[in-house]
Design an enzyme around this catalytic site. Structure first.
Site, short mmCIF file in Angstrom:
data_model
loop_
_atom_site.label_atom_id
_atom_site.label_comp_id
_atom_site.label_asym_id
_atom_site.label_seq_id
_atom_site.Cartn_x
_atom_site.Cartn_y
_atom_site.Cartn_z
N GLU A 685 0.54 -1.12 -0.03
CA GLU A 685 -0.44 -0.33 -0.04
C GLU A 685 0.82 1.21 0.66
OE1 GLU A 685 -3.07 -0.49 -0.21
OE2 GLU A 685 -3.56 -2.19 0.16
N CYS A 719 -2.40 9.43 3.99
CA CYS A 719 -2.20 8.88 2.60
C CYS A 719 -3.70 9.20 1.54
CB CYS A 719 -2.20 7.14 2.47
SG CYS A 719 -3.05 6.59 3.29
#
Ligand code: FAD
Ligand code: NAD
Length: 927
Positions: A685, A719
């Site tokens: 990720e 993020c």
């Protein structure tokens, strides 16, 4: 067509609102006066999102007071009787003698405290009280001067305690102790309302000055119910309408019986509620002018007329303001007039019989208002009792579906919760500077090198020292993990799940302490830290619940004479490599998934947040993770992390972090080395450059607030954070002006102070990198606005920065900055907006604010991102509800917190057995 619709809507609005023209307002109020109806004026407006907007509101209150004082000079008020009738007794058994004399003030304004400060934060009511008081003081002085009564409206439940505290605080000050006249609303739909009313009565009595209490049922029932449901909080409002009605009657009795301390204002259009109050007053032998009825402008006219005929005092609540900002008020009125539950619709639209309408509300319901409504809180569950088992036991669970309940966020409007957090931070401050060794095979391992973990708000404050592993310790950890794996892999899935559930309950029991560490080590605000810890709990419980299902092999097809079952085996030994920005949640999530699936792991946390990682390790051990199954290896990612990624004995890597490191890991893990038995699985990720489109018809209040939270929450270090904002041309100037004013109003300072919405960035390196990027940005685009930061050289602040006119090929538009820096672009139309949004190599989160069904449909179908949010902020994904993760250069498409996530940590096998025994098919058994 449009002008006709506008005219109709305006006419409709005029039925309930007075508009914003001074002449029209005054004419309407005079008309009321001529009909013997008093008024209270409310100022309609947009949500207050910035300090200039709050200043403007405060000015409007002053202006309206001045205007009305001039106009109403010479009007005669309704006189109140100075002494009550014979036989009348207060609840204390004394004759009410402490009443103020004279007429009720003619001038009466209703204020909403949310209009007077833009930064109200549940965790910091003290600052809110200070700031609102600053704006209230001139209003109260003007009210004194003009003889007005100032009434505090009651808004959402989150503001209730604040409103009550503010009321008592400001009206206890010597300057306002005697004047002006004061009032506030109490909402009978709240389970707290009886206790709150008792408190206000006692307070008024102790200060020997009356308070007007406007008793209402409450205007935000749907909102309160939905918010409580979404957050997993018990609802603060009664669930059934008759309960509210019965409570209203109970509280109106209480008001009338305590008329030595409070003046009752019975605010309802419901004839039964009104009749009940009248009957009680009559029973007590009260003069009808001793209290008043209040109703909304434009509603229940026949009821008002009837009350006037009876000789009652009637006051109308008159909202003034422009049509558009008043839309929310108008919608509330329309809903009230049409609601199936509402009295007015029942009477006039649905023609329900008089007997039905006037019947006792609660024949079938017992109202038990709670003395002090407290949410039970998960902390009350005994340690070891998982949050999943409880709901599972209650619900009937369809096959394959897991009942899972998210950990509720902490409600910081509750003083006890705030106190707990303050104490935890204080406790932690006394424990700073400890050493945190590696943990291999459950044994503490010290090394020569200890890296200090520093408070981003004060680089002199060392939160703790983390042992720095070398390749030798990495190999030792790997050997321990390998040795422990076979037994752990064979441990039944239910047993593994139980250990994770136990870990969750330990994390819950230590929630405040873990939050305090995050606040000091990662610079997380109270609410951000609380959300991170809650998510860690969710990950443990959710993956445990999933594993309980995956632990039972699943039949693939029913076919006669043959059984076919698919099952899941663990992959082996893995390395968990985590970032610092969700220091507990991400680390716990990847670790819990790997462990519960039967793998053993080496946990490699970020260099910036080793202390919180060490605590997680302790809780895992306490919960019963066997030695060697989980090992903690703090140390430099570039050496020990890279070494483990390459190692042939490592079967998988779960990584969350930057694109740069993620791609290196992806490549390195793809190379097969001598002795390697498995193809390495990489759960990867990475970063994002996330975009929100603000359409021309977007709801401005929601869009500004949502974009602000998305871009600058945790200083943009998520993020999922918004970093590219695309605004349609029609809205651009208006939006940007409000947005910048709102950004400029956000308080900046250390995270331990809950009133600060913006804190420092994680480290000195990050600060320098982001500042450098801002300098680059200045060459590429227009610096539209930059905030100020506290003058503290020991803290790593970066000013909140907004660029406009950002070219699509610039670094500002394309690179992840991971700080409070936002690039804003203007789009001519929706096509251009979508094209801009889909530019770039990332695809993590995205969003759109729009009221156009066609554009919402297009965004749903066309916006390239892993998590799309419509008309809400784009951060804060919740486990199971919003499985999280991106594609393109944002990640491999593995959704953390999703139903399929565990499959990444397993290999799947299918077992087929021929069940025919010489032509007979015996009954099959489940495996
Ligand atoms: P009714 O039809 O008898 O009652 C409707 C009310 O019942 C709903 O508004 C809700 O409160 C309650 N209800 C509906 N469904 C349910 C359910 N399923 N379970 C439990 N309860 C339910 N509201 C505020 O919040 N703050 C204020 O400051 C405020 N000021 C007001 C001032 C005046 C002068 C007036 C008249 C109203 C004010 N209101 C305020 C609005 C008020 O709270 C009600 O929404 C409105 O008056 C309708 O209530 P009713 O008694 O007139 O009608
Ligand atoms: P980072 O990539 O610098 O570090 C992440 C981890 O990798 C750390 O533990 C670090 O020590 C380790 N590491 C560094 N070099 C390594 C190497 N060569 N081999 C093995 N491990 C190595 O990221 P960060 O600064 O900690 O976190 C911020 C980044 O994480 C941002 O890019 C952000 O977008 C991303 N992030 C993504 C998600 C998501 O779910 N997509 C969630 C959170 C953060």
């Amino acid at each position: 067509m449009a002008p006709a619709v506008r005219a109709q809507v305006t006419a409709l609005a005029r039925q309930f609102m007075l508009g914003d023209d001074a002449k029209e307002i005054l004419a309407a109020l005079r008309d009321l006066h001529d009909r013997q109806i008093a008024f209270t004026v409310d100022l309609l407006g947009e949500a207050v999102l910035s300090e200039p907007e709050a200043d403007q509101y405060a000015r409007r209150y002053l202006e309206i007071l001045e205007l009305l004082a001039r106009e109403t000079a010479g009007w005669k008020g309704v006189a109140r009787p100075e002494t009550p009738r014979e036989g009348s007794r207060s609840a204390t058994g004394q004759r009410p003698t402490a009443r103020e004399t004279g007429p009720t003030p003619i001038l009466n304004i209703s204020v909403k405290i949310s209009a007077l400060y833009s930064q109200i934060h549940p965790a910091d009511p003290e600052t809110a009280i200070e700031q609102i008081s600053d704006r209230l003081r001139p209003i109260l002085r003007k009210a004194k001067e003009t003889g007005a009564l100032v009434n505090f409206d009651m808004e959402s439940y989150a503001l209730k305690n604040l409103t009550l505290n503010l009321f008592k605080t400001i009206f206890s000050k010597p300057e306002f102790d005697r004047e002006p006249a004061r009032g506030l609303a109490i909402q009978a739909y709240l389970k707290d309302s009886e206790a709150d009313l008792a408190d206000i009565i006692a307070w008024a009595r102790s200060r020997q000055r009356h308070v007007t209490v406007r008793l209402v049922k409450g205007a935000y029932w749907d909102y309160e119910t939905v918010v409580a449901q979404q957050r997993g909080w018990p609802s603060p409002v009664f669930a059934r309408k008759p309960e509210t009605d019965a409570n209203f009657e109970k509280l109106s009795t209480m008001l009338l019986e305590n008329d030595d301390a409070v003046d009752a204002a019975i605010a309802t259009h419901n004839v039964r509620s009104i009749a009940h109050a009248l009957a009680h007053a009559e029973r007590r032998g009260m003069d009808l002018r001793h209290f008043e009825f209040q109703m909304l402008y434009g509603m229940a006219e026949p009821v008002k007329a009837a009350l006037l005929q009876l000789g009652c005092r009637v006051r109308e609540y008159c909202p003034v303001g422009e049509l558009l900002p008043g839309m929310a008020y108008l919608v509330r009125r329309l809903l009230e007039n049409t609601s199936n539950e509402g009295f007015l619709a029942s009477r006039y639209a649905r023609g329900i019989s008089r007997e039905e309408l006037l019947k006792k509300p609660c024949a079938a319901v017992t109202v038990e208002p709670q003395a002090h409504f407290q949410k039970p809180g998960r902390a009350d569950l005994p340690v070891g009792q998982d949050a999943v088992a409880a709901p599972l036991a209650k619900q009937r669970v369809p096959a394959g579906f897991i009942a899972f309940q998210n950990e509720p966020p902490t409600d910081f409007t509750i003083e006890a919760e705030r106190q707990k957090m303050r104490e935890s931070i204080r406790d932690w401050r006394n424990q700073l500077g400890q050493r945190y060794p590696l943990i291999i095979n459950h044994k503490s391992v010290s090394t020569h090198d200890w890296l200090p973990s520093l408070n981003p708000a004060n680089q002199k404050e060392i939160v703790g020292y983390a042992a720095q592993a070398t390749v030798a310790e990495a190999d030792a950890a790997l050997a321990a993990a390998r040795a422990a794996w076979p037994k752990w892999a064979r441990t039944p899935a239910d047993e593994r799940a139980a250990i994770l559930e136990k870990t969750a309950s330990f994390v819950r029991a230590e929630k405040a302490a873990l939050c305090a560490i995050e606040i000091l080590e990662a610079g997380k605000s109270w609410t951000e830290a609380d959300a991170d810890v809650a998510e860690a709990i969710d990950f443990c419980n959710f993956y445990a619940a999933r594993m309980r299902i995956m632990g039972r092999p699943e039949r693939t097809q029913h076919v006669a004479g043959e059984s076919n079952f698919q099952g899941w085996w663990p992959r082996g030994v893995g390395v968990i490599i985590a970032p610092w920005n969700f220091p507990l949640a991400i680390l716990t999530g990847m670790t819990a998934a790997a462990l519960v699936a039967g793998n053993s792991v080496i946990i490699k946390p970020s260099d910036q947040t080793p202390v919180i990682a060490a605590h997680l390790m302790q809780l895992l051990m306490k919960a019963g993770i066997p030695p060697g199954v989980a090992n903690l290896l703090t140390g430099p990612g570039g050496t020990v992390g890279a070494h483990l990624v390459e190692h042939p004995q490592v079967d998988f890597i779960a990584f969350t972090g930057s694109k740069e490191v993620g791609l290196k890991i992806w490549e390195s893990a793809g190379r097969t080395r001598p002795g390697q038995m498995n193809l390495k699985k990489v759960v990867c990720e990475m970063g994002g450059k996330n975009c929100v489109i603000v359409d021309s018809d977007a709801d401005m209040d929601e869009a500004v607030a949502g974009c602000l939270a998305s871009a600058f929450g945790y200083q943009g270090q998520k993020c999922s954070a918004l970093s590219r904002l695309i605004v349609l041309e029609d809205n651009y100037d208006a939006f940007l002006q409000r947005f910048i004013a709102a950004a400029a109003s956000m308080r900046v300072g250390p995270a331990h102070d809950p009133g600060n919405l913006i804190g420092p960035v994680i480290s000195r390196d990050a600060q320098q990198r982001i500042l450098k990027m801002i300098e680059t940005g200045k060459k590429e685009a227009v610096l539209a606005w930059q905030g100020k930061v506290p003058d503290n050289p020991e803290a790593c602040y970066v000013p909140t920065t907004i660029f406009t006119g950002v070219p699509p090929d610039s670094r500002l538009f394309r690179e992840e900055i991971f700080g409070p820096v936002l690039a804003v672009s203007k789009a001519r139309d929706f096509n251009e907006a979508l094209t801009l949004a889909n530019t770039g190599e990332f695809a993590l989160t995205g969003g759109c604010y729009s009221r156009s069904p066609a554009n919402i449909k297009r965004v749903k179908g066309e916006m390239v991102c892993g998590n799309l949010y419509i008309n809400r902020s784009i951060t804060g994904a919740i486990v199971e509800r919003q499985p999280f993760g991106g594609f393109r250069m944002s990640g491999g498409g593995t959704k953390a917190g999703g139903r399929e996530y565990l499959e990444n940590f397993t290999v799947t096998r299918v077992v087929t057995e021929n069940c025919l025994r010489r032509g007979f098919a015996p009954e099959e058994e489940e495996p």
